[in-house]
Motif scaffolding. Sequence first.
Motif, PDB file in Angstrom:
ATOM      1  N   ILE A  62     -16.875   2.924  -9.128  1.00  0.00           N
ATOM      2  CA  ILE A  62     -15.747   2.056  -9.304  1.00  0.00           C
ATOM      3  C   ILE A  62     -14.564   2.919  -9.665  1.00  0.00           C
ATOM      4  N   THR A  63     -14.744   4.182 -10.083  1.00  0.00           N
ATOM      5  CA  THR A  63     -13.604   4.957 -10.192  1.00  0.00           C
ATOM      6  C   THR A  63     -13.056   5.583  -8.691  1.00  0.00           C
ATOM      7  N   GLY A  64     -14.100   5.640  -7.846  1.00  0.00           N
ATOM      8  CA  GLY A  64     -13.879   5.925  -6.566  1.00  0.00           C
ATOM      9  C   GLY A  64     -12.944   4.710  -5.884  1.00  0.00           C
ATOM     10  N   VAL A  65     -13.109   3.906  -6.121  1.00  0.00           N
ATOM     11  CA  VAL A  65     -12.669   2.241  -5.532  1.00  0.00           C
ATOM     12  C   VAL A  65     -11.233   2.212  -6.201  1.00  0.00           C
ATOM     13  N   VAL A  66     -11.015   2.373  -7.467  1.00  0.00           N
ATOM     14  CA  VAL A  66      -9.755   2.305  -8.044  1.00  0.00           C
ATOM     15  C   VAL A  66      -8.804   3.535  -7.668  1.00  0.00           C
ATOM     16  N   ALA A  67      -9.434   4.778  -7.448  1.00  0.00           N
ATOM     17  CA  ALA A  67      -8.715   5.736  -6.637  1.00  0.00           C
ATOM     18  C   ALA A  67      -7.963   5.628  -5.550  1.00  0.00           C
ATOM     19  N   VAL A  68      -8.513   4.879  -4.684  1.00  0.00           N
ATOM     20  CA  VAL A  68      -8.074   4.251  -3.312  1.00  0.00           C
ATOM     21  C   VAL A  68      -6.975   3.169  -3.418  1.00  0.00           C
ATOM     22  N   THR A  69      -7.582   2.085  -4.157  1.00  0.00           N
ATOM     23  CA  THR A  69      -6.686   0.760  -4.280  1.00  0.00           C
ATOM     24  C   THR A  69      -5.460   1.296  -5.327  1.00  0.00           C
ATOM     25  N   GLY A  70      -5.609   1.782  -6.327  1.00  0.00           N
ATOM     26  CA  GLY A  70      -4.414   2.262  -7.210  1.00  0.00           C
ATOM     27  C   GLY A  70      -3.503   2.999  -6.453  1.00  0.00           C
ATOM     28  N   MET A  71      -3.854   4.096  -5.850  1.00  0.00           N
ATOM     29  CA  MET A  71      -2.814   4.821  -5.298  1.00  0.00           C
ATOM     30  C   MET A  71      -2.183   4.124  -3.779  1.00  0.00           C
ATOM     31  N   PHE A  72      -2.929   3.349  -3.506  1.00  0.00           N
ATOM     32  CA  PHE A  72      -2.484   2.559  -2.408  1.00  0.00           C
ATOM     33  C   PHE A  72      -1.376   1.818  -2.743  1.00  0.00           C
ATOM     34  N   ALA A  73      -1.419   1.011  -3.826  1.00  0.00           N
ATOM     35  CA  ALA A  73      -0.472   0.235  -4.416  1.00  0.00           C
ATOM     36  C   ALA A  73       0.727   1.057  -4.806  1.00  0.00           C
ATOM     37  N   PHE A  74       0.556   2.255  -5.557  1.00  0.00           N
ATOM     38  CA  PHE A  74       1.648   3.067  -5.776  1.00  0.00           C
ATOM     39  C   PHE A  74       2.619   3.352  -4.612  1.00  0.00           C
ATOM     40  N   LEU A  75       1.881   3.908  -3.645  1.00  0.00           N
ATOM     41  CA  LEU A  75       2.748   4.343  -2.401  1.00  0.00           C
ATOM     42  C   LEU A  75       3.309   3.391  -1.536  1.00  0.00           C
ATOM     43  N   ALA A  76       2.467   2.214  -1.512  1.00  0.00           N
ATOM     44  CA  ALA A  76       2.982   0.994  -0.713  1.00  0.00           C
ATOM     45  C   ALA A  76       4.267   0.611  -1.394  1.00  0.00           C
ATOM     46  N   VAL A  77       4.530   0.775  -2.763  1.00  0.00           N
ATOM     47  CA  VAL A  77       5.694   0.085  -3.368  1.00  0.00           C
ATOM     48  C   VAL A  77       6.592   1.304  -3.025  1.00  0.00           C
ATOM     49  N   CYS A  78       6.519   2.400  -2.971  1.00  0.00           N
ATOM     50  CA  CYS A  78       7.412   3.626  -2.850  1.00  0.00           C
ATOM     51  C   CYS A  78       7.828   3.510  -1.292  1.00  0.00           C
ATOM     52  N   PHE A  79       7.050   3.253  -0.375  1.00  0.00           N
ATOM     53  CA  PHE A  79       7.397   2.901   1.038  1.00  0.00           C
ATOM     54  C   PHE A  79       8.154   1.613   1.225  1.00  0.00           C
ATOM     55  N   SER A  80       7.709   0.745   0.648  1.00  0.00           N
ATOM     56  CA  SER A  80       8.664  -0.539   0.760  1.00  0.00           C
ATOM     57  C   SER A  80      10.101  -0.444   0.265  1.00  0.00           C
ATOM     58  N   THR A  81      10.052   0.287  -0.862  1.00  0.00           N
ATOM     59  CA  THR A  81      11.577   0.574  -1.561  1.00  0.00           C
ATOM     60  C   THR A  81      12.325   1.343  -0.626  1.00  0.00           C
ATOM     61  N   SER A  82      11.766   2.170  -0.145  1.00  0.00           N
ATOM     62  CA  SER A  82      12.680   3.394   0.732  1.00  0.00           C
ATOM     63  C   SER A  82      13.086   2.594   2.040  1.00  0.00           C
ATOM     64  N   VAL A  83      12.523   1.737   2.632  1.00  0.00           N
ATOM     65  CA  VAL A  83      12.655   1.015   3.779  1.00  0.00           C
ATOM     66  C   VAL A  83      13.724  -0.120   3.576  1.00  0.00           C
ATOM     67  N   ALA A  84      13.127  -0.803   2.260  1.00  0.00           N
ATOM     68  CA  ALA A  84      13.877  -1.925   1.899  1.00  0.00           C
ATOM     69  C   ALA A  84      15.501  -1.781   1.280  1.00  0.00           C
ATOM     70  N   VAL A  85      15.453  -0.578   0.735  1.00  0.00           N
ATOM     71  CA  VAL A  85      16.891  -0.279   0.151  1.00  0.00           C
ATOM     72  C   VAL A  85      17.720   0.615   1.113  1.00  0.00           C
ATOM     73  N   GLY A  86      17.076   1.662   1.814  1.00  0.00           N
ATOM     74  CA  GLY A  86      17.545   2.497   2.739  1.00  0.00           C
ATOM     75  C   GLY A  86      17.845   1.804   3.971  1.00  0.00           C
ATOM     76  N   GLY A  87      16.899   1.153   4.637  1.00  0.00           N
ATOM     77  CA  GLY A  87      16.782   0.701   6.064  1.00  0.00           C
ATOM     78  C   GLY A  87      17.392  -0.686   6.125  1.00  0.00           C
ATOM     79  N   LEU A  88      17.050  -1.422   5.242  1.00  0.00           N
ATOM     80  CA  LEU A  88      17.412  -3.137   5.464  1.00  0.00           C
ATOM     81  C   LEU A  88      18.718  -3.053   4.500  1.00  0.00           C
ATOM     82  N   ALA A  89      18.822  -2.782   3.277  1.00  0.00           N
ATOM     83  CA  ALA A  89      19.903  -2.927   2.504  1.00  0.00           C
ATOM     84  C   ALA A  89      21.332  -1.956   2.833  1.00  0.00           C
ATOM     85  N   LEU A  90      20.822  -1.020   3.622  1.00  0.00           N
ATOM     86  CA  LEU A  90      21.766   0.133   4.089  1.00  0.00           C
ATOM     87  C   LEU A  90      22.555   0.657   2.959  1.00  0.00           C
TER      88      LEU A  90
END
Length: 575
Positions: A285-313
Amino acid sequence: MTQSISVPNRGSVRATFIAAYSAVTLAQITNALPGALNGTFAVEFRTSGAGLTWIAGMFMMGIVVFELSWGLLGDLFGRKKLLYAGAVVSVAGSVLAALAVNTEMMIAAQAVGGIGAGILFPISLSMIAAITPDHRARARVIATWAGFLSLGAVISPMLAGLTSQAFTVAGPVAGAPNIFSGWRVAYYIAAAIAVAVLVIAIKAKDSAAAEGRKLDLPGQATLALGLIAVLFATVQAVDAGFGSAEVIASYVLGAALLVAFVVIEARTKQPLIHLSLFRNSAYSITGVVAVTGMFAFLAVCFSTSVAVGGLALAEAWKVGVLFVFIQGPAFAFIPVVGWLIHHAAPRWVLTAGFAFMAASAFWLSSFSLGTPEAFGGTPWTAFIPPLLLLGIGFALTVGSITAVAINTVPPQHIGMASATTNLLRDLGFALGPVIGSAIAFGIGASVFAGPLAGILGGVGLPAEAVAGLSNVPPLGFLSGWDGVIAQFTGQAAAGGAPAQAVDGMAKALGSAQQQIQGVAGTSLGQGFQAVYLAAGIAATLSAILTLFISARSSAPTLDAIAETTEANAEAAVQA
């Protein structure tokens, strides 16, 4: 536990600590720089969705695929030599990034930089662990090392934003980049820090622990190639689609290699990963949440970078400020998180952290994305409160994952449990931008197709021209309008259309530019809303799963933490 052997009377303890702390700060600066610059890359390089994903994910791939081997090589041949190698490779990667003038060059630079950071993370930690024999003292040293890593995560977005704002100078030719200005200066500064690490390391102590150690080459090869094939398939699917032949073939190849890895690890005497760990349901279970939890974190980071910097300019410095709110809590809350882990069950700290991350992602998914603030889009400052929640959640989870993992297995397995958990966590980091891109650009293209056809038909373009332009992804219309026009007119002329007709169609297309780009932005905005939603779901599932971890996952002792880190320092990356 493998004993480290230091070279007597050679090198300075103080220089070793300075070199190690500087090295891990450097590694995290180069690791976090692309996160604050994705929007800038999208505009400047006019990159495709797949290209932007490669830029974001290639660095982490360089860390993940070799993560379990760098520390072992340091044990075998001397950690100081590996520190030299990591610093040299980091210089090369940073300079290549600064000189990049297109997507392909930046991807190559990220690959080199990722390998350099992948060496520096574990080697810097193992060097200071080797010269600190007392377990409690070692635990304090490790905490300081983690603090410098977090400091690098805070410096990086500030460095990206400030250099973009303060050093922007036009190139000698209109439209050409000046390779000594803007965000590129941040990479030159990173290269200078790497040179300083090299100089300081000359006086550092060396150490090794070769006894009983052996490199698992078949396991390393199949794991690396398997992960690369799977990640390649997912990235290519952003532009080519999941049904394309190359994507399917890459998935099949990756699956076959990963199955081969499992077979090899089950039979070798000194595996990279002890598969028996996963027979323990709490550890699984710890191994699973290590993947899913950190996926969630960096997916938000990546989306914010593109949405704010690339789309909202938004300017790069604004994106940099947002990333300080993401990364800052991991540095500021070091004493708080340390106290919580030692005085409360880490699984509850972990659950709370994932709950914060889920709340942040769901909050962000409600934002209207894809429209610049000047035209009524969401103000960049509105992102600060939810991103601060994300940063707090990350601060609570990134260290707690390992703390929970080592307390779900017998004492003799805590070293391998720590190493494997770190690998799974970093895999989650790598999957964030890769899967996030597949979701965002896939949904964006689907939403964009209908309105685009209507706009193009409305300005009088013939059906064949509409069909040709429908293959251009929405990001192409946003970041490469001139290229779209050139491609369109070239195809029309090659098809035998008269020059006058081609000019007329080009003017008609140009008259619809603002409308097309507006729809492209909002379509991609819906795609990134879906990524935030997916991240929120992943974080929620992670929070729920941690509740099922056995109650025996209690607070670890300082000795247990120190033993874990020394035994597998090569994979203890608190990124």
